[in-house]
Write a protein that holds these residues in place. Structure first.
Motif, PDB file in Angstrom:
ATOM      1  N   HIS A 206       0.730   7.272   3.836  1.00 14.99           N
ATOM      2  CA  HIS A 206      -0.443   6.884   3.052  1.00 14.99           C
ATOM      3  C   HIS A 206      -0.259   5.504   2.416  1.00 14.99           C
ATOM      4  CE1 HIS A 206      -2.055  10.922   3.556  1.00 14.99           C
ATOM      5  NE2 HIS A 206      -0.847  11.362   3.284  1.00 14.99           N
ATOM      6  N   THR A 207       0.947   5.216   1.962  1.00 18.26           N
ATOM      7  CA  THR A 207       1.204   3.901   1.365  1.00 18.26           C
ATOM      8  C   THR A 207       1.034   2.794   2.402  1.00 18.26           C
ATOM      9  OG1 THR A 207       2.762   4.923  -0.171  1.00 18.26           O
ATOM     10  CG2 THR A 207       2.847   2.533   0.019  1.00 18.26           C
ATOM     11  N   GLU A 208       1.456   3.059   3.633  1.00 15.93           N
ATOM     12  CA  GLU A 208       1.317   2.051   4.698  1.00 15.93           C
ATOM     13  C   GLU A 208      -0.142   1.727   4.945  1.00 15.93           C
ATOM     14  OE1 GLU A 208       0.577   0.286   8.475  1.00 15.93           O
ATOM     15  OE2 GLU A 208       0.088   2.400   8.053  1.00 15.93           O
ATOM     16  N   GLN A 209      -1.001   2.743   4.874  1.00 18.20           N
ATOM     17  CA  GLN A 209      -2.432   2.494   5.065  1.00 18.20           C
ATOM     18  C   GLN A 209      -2.979   1.608   3.941  1.00 18.20           C
ATOM     19  OE1 GLN A 209      -3.814   6.606   5.369  1.00 18.20           O
ATOM     20  NE2 GLN A 209      -4.145   6.317   7.557  1.00 18.20           N
ATOM     21  N   LYS A 210      -2.548   1.865   2.703  1.00 16.41           N
ATOM     22  CA  LYS A 210      -2.999   1.044   1.575  1.00 16.41           C
ATOM     23  C   LYS A 210      -2.455  -0.379   1.687  1.00 16.41           C
ATOM     24  CE  LYS A 210      -3.318   4.931  -1.646  1.00 16.41           C
ATOM     25  NZ  LYS A 210      -2.748   5.550  -2.865  1.00 16.41           N
ATOM     26  N   TYR A 211      -1.189  -0.497   2.135  1.00 20.71           N
ATOM     27  CA  TYR A 211      -0.604  -1.836   2.271  1.00 20.71           C
ATOM     28  C   TYR A 211      -1.327  -2.644   3.351  1.00 20.71           C
ATOM     29  CZ  TYR A 211       2.561  -5.614   3.410  1.00 20.71           C
ATOM     30  OH  TYR A 211       3.076  -6.863   3.672  1.00 20.71           O
ATOM     31  N   ARG A 212      -1.713  -1.953   4.415  1.00 22.30           N
ATOM     32  CA  ARG A 212      -2.421  -2.638   5.499  1.00 22.30           C
ATOM     33  C   ARG A 212      -3.731  -3.245   4.990  1.00 22.30           C
ATOM     34  NH1 ARG A 212      -4.243   1.286   9.851  1.00 22.30           N
ATOM     35  NH2 ARG A 212      -2.135   2.060   9.480  1.00 22.30           N
ATOM     36  N   GLU A 213      -4.343  -2.557   4.035  1.00 20.04           N
ATOM     37  CA  GLU A 213      -5.617  -3.038   3.479  1.00 20.04           C
ATOM     38  C   GLU A 213      -5.416  -4.114   2.416  1.00 20.04           C
ATOM     39  OE1 GLU A 213      -7.311   0.508   1.954  1.00 20.04           O
ATOM     40  OE2 GLU A 213      -7.602   1.431   3.940  1.00 20.04           O
ATOM     41  N   THR A 214      -4.378  -3.959   1.586  1.00 17.87           N
ATOM     42  CA  THR A 214      -4.228  -4.838   0.412  1.00 17.87           C
ATOM     43  C   THR A 214      -3.197  -5.950   0.594  1.00 17.87           C
ATOM     44  OG1 THR A 214      -2.476  -3.465  -0.572  1.00 17.87           O
ATOM     45  CG2 THR A 214      -4.770  -2.875  -1.068  1.00 17.87           C
ATOM     46  N   LYS A 215      -2.224  -5.723   1.503  1.00 20.90           N
ATOM     47  CA  LYS A 215      -1.096  -6.648   1.668  1.00 20.90           C
ATOM     48  C   LYS A 215      -0.349  -6.864   0.342  1.00 20.90           C
ATOM     49  CE  LYS A 215      -1.994  -7.167   6.001  1.00 20.90           C
ATOM     50  NZ  LYS A 215      -1.162  -6.456   6.994  1.00 20.90           N
ATOM     51  N   GLU A 216      -0.326  -5.851  -0.490  1.00 22.40           N
ATOM     52  CA  GLU A 216       0.323  -5.922  -1.793  1.00 22.40           C
ATOM     53  C   GLU A 216       1.665  -5.185  -1.727  1.00 22.40           C
ATOM     54  OE1 GLU A 216       1.863  -6.681  -4.836  1.00 22.40           O
ATOM     55  OE2 GLU A 216      -0.181  -7.513  -4.881  1.00 22.40           O
ATOM     56  N   PRO A 217       2.796  -5.923  -1.687  1.00 26.68           N
ATOM     57  CA  PRO A 217       4.099  -5.265  -1.507  1.00 26.68           C
ATOM     58  C   PRO A 217       4.550  -4.451  -2.719  1.00 26.68           C
ATOM     59  CG  PRO A 217       4.388  -7.622  -1.843  1.00 26.68           C
ATOM     60  CD  PRO A 217       2.913  -7.394  -1.688  1.00 26.68           C
ATOM     61  N   SER A 218       3.978  -4.705  -3.891  1.00 24.93           N
ATOM     62  CA  SER A 218       4.438  -3.991  -5.086  1.00 24.93           C
ATOM     63  C   SER A 218       4.139  -2.499  -5.036  1.00 24.93           C
ATOM     64  CB  SER A 218       3.807  -4.596  -6.342  1.00 24.93           C
ATOM     65  OG  SER A 218       2.411  -4.391  -6.357  1.00 24.93           O
ATOM     66  N   ILE A 219       3.242  -2.070  -4.145  1.00 26.09           N
ATOM     67  CA  ILE A 219       2.921  -0.642  -4.060  1.00 26.09           C
ATOM     68  C   ILE A 219       3.964   0.124  -3.250  1.00 26.09           C
ATOM     69  CG2 ILE A 219       0.462  -1.132  -4.233  1.00 26.09           C
ATOM     70  CD1 ILE A 219       0.210  -0.412  -1.256  1.00 26.09           C
ATOM     71  N   ILE A 220       4.853  -0.602  -2.561  1.00 22.75           N
ATOM     72  CA  ILE A 220       5.858   0.046  -1.722  1.00 22.75           C
ATOM     73  C   ILE A 220       7.004   0.536  -2.588  1.00 22.75           C
ATOM     74  CG2 ILE A 220       7.490  -0.270   0.175  1.00 22.75           C
ATOM     75  CD1 ILE A 220       5.602  -2.438   1.271  1.00 22.75           C
ATOM     76  N   TRP A 221       7.172   1.862  -2.655  1.00 21.37           N
ATOM     77  CA  TRP A 221       8.321   2.475  -3.345  1.00 21.37           C
ATOM     78  C   TRP A 221       8.310   2.152  -4.837  1.00 21.37           C
ATOM     79  CZ3 TRP A 221      14.209   2.314  -2.590  1.00 21.37           C
ATOM     80  CH2 TRP A 221      14.679   3.517  -2.071  1.00 21.37           C
TER      81      TRP A 221
END
Length: 275
Positions: A206-221
C-alpha cells in the motif's frame, strides 16, 4: 570474616493470584506466507534414524539395537533472518545512527526492564489495509478504554492482519503506525510497542502505491524511522491479540541475545491476573 546468613521464609505468606498465560507468538514453520518469499524461514527436520551415524561417531561400536527404539536424536536445521517469527526489533534495524549521530542500539543492548511490563491493547481491526494510524487515532482508543499511558508500558496493536495470518494475504494486510503516532507513544514514555501485522508500518504494497502517486520518500517506513529520534523497540507478528483484555495484564517479550543484532526472536506472552 564472611559469616553465612540463613533466612527462613514462610512460603505460606506468599499467595499468588490465579493467572493465565496467553501465547502471543506465531510458529516458526515452513509453507506459511509469514514473510515475503525472499525472506521466508526454512526448516529441515532431521529425524532419530537419520542421526544414527552421528551416534556411532561419538560412541564407536554402539549398534542401533542398543538404543531405545533403535533411535538416536532429532535435530532441526533452520535458515532464518532475525525478523522471521515473532520478534523484537531494535533501533539498529531502523538505521545505523540516531538523529544525534550516536550509534543506534542493537538487540543485545536493549534494557531488559523494557521487556516485562504492564501492557494495554488498542483495537484497530476496523481500519482498512494500508491505513496509517495517527496520534489522534491512538488518543481516541486510549479514551475508549479509559487509560492514561504510563512510562514503559507496552502498547499492543490489534489489526486486521491478525485474522489473515496463515493466508497469502497476510503480508499485505492490516493498518500501520506512522511517524506521528509512533512519536506520540515514545514521547509518553513507551519503549516497546507491538503489532500482529508483518510490519509496524503500513504494508509495503500500500505504501508503494502512495509513493508512486506522491513521490514523497518520507512516507517509506516512517514509523520505524521515528525510532531514530527517540529509541524504542517494537514486536512484530504477534498473535492472539483479540483474546486479550484492553488492559490489566503484563507482557513478557525478552529477545534472544544476538550480538550486534537488529532484532531477536521472542516467545511473547501475556500474563493475566484472573483473581
Amino acid at each position: 570474616k564472611n559469616i553465612p546468613v540463613l533466612f527462613l521464609v514462610d512460603a505460606s505468606k506468599f499467595v499468588m493470584s490465579p493467572t493465565s498465560i496467553r501465547d502471543l507468538s506465531i510458529f516458526l514453520e515452513n509453507d506459511i506466507k509469514s514473510d515475503p518469499d525472499r525472506w521466508l524461514p526454512k526448516i529441515t527436520y532431521i529425524n532419530h534414524k537419520e542421526t544414527l551415524g552421528d551416534l556411532v561417531d561419538f560412541f564407536p561400536g554402539v549398534r542401533p539395537e542398543d538404543m531405545i527404539n533403535g533411535e538416536a536424536w532429532a535435530l532441526e536445521r533452520i535458515t532464518l533472518t532475525t525478523h522471521n517469527g515473532t520478534h523484537l526489533d531494535a533501533p539498529y534495524h531502523y538505521g545505523s545512527k540516531m538523529k544525534d549521530g550516536s550509534p543506534a542500539m542493537t538487540i543485545d543492548d536493549v534494557p531488559l526492564e523494557w521487556c516485562f511490563k504492564p501492557a494495554v491493547k488498542l483495537d484497530f481491526r476496523g481500519k482498512a489495509d494500508g491505513y496509517v494510524v495517527t496520534a489522534k487515532d491512538i488518543k481516541d482508543e486510549l479514551d475508549r478504554i479509559e487509560h492514561v499511558l504510563a512510562p514503559l508500558e507496552i502498547v499492543l496493536m490489534n489489526t486486521r492482519a491478525g485474522s489473515c495470518y496463515g493466508t497469502d494475504q497476510y503480508v499485505n494486510s492490516g493498518c500501520g503506525f506512522g511517524r506521528e503516532a509512533t512519536l506520540f507513544l515514545v514521547k509518553n514514555g513507551v519503549r516497546v510497542t507491538g503489532t500482529d501485522a508483518w510490519s509496524w508500518d503500513a504494508p509495503f504494497f500500500h505504501t508503494e502505491q502512495k509513493y508512486r502517486e506522491t513521490k514523497e520518500p518520507s512516507i517509506i517506513w516512517e514509523g520505524h524511522k521515528a525510532g531514530l529520534d527517540i529509541p524504542y523497540c517494537h514486536l512484530e507478528k504477534l498473535h492472539n491479540l483479540e483474546s486479550l483484555p484492553d488492559k490489566g495484564f503484563l507482557v513478557s517479550c525478552f529477545p534472544t541475545k544476538i550480538k550486534g543484532g537488529s532484532a531477536g526472536w521472542t516467545r511473547a506472552v501475556a500474563i493475566i491476573d484472573e483473581g
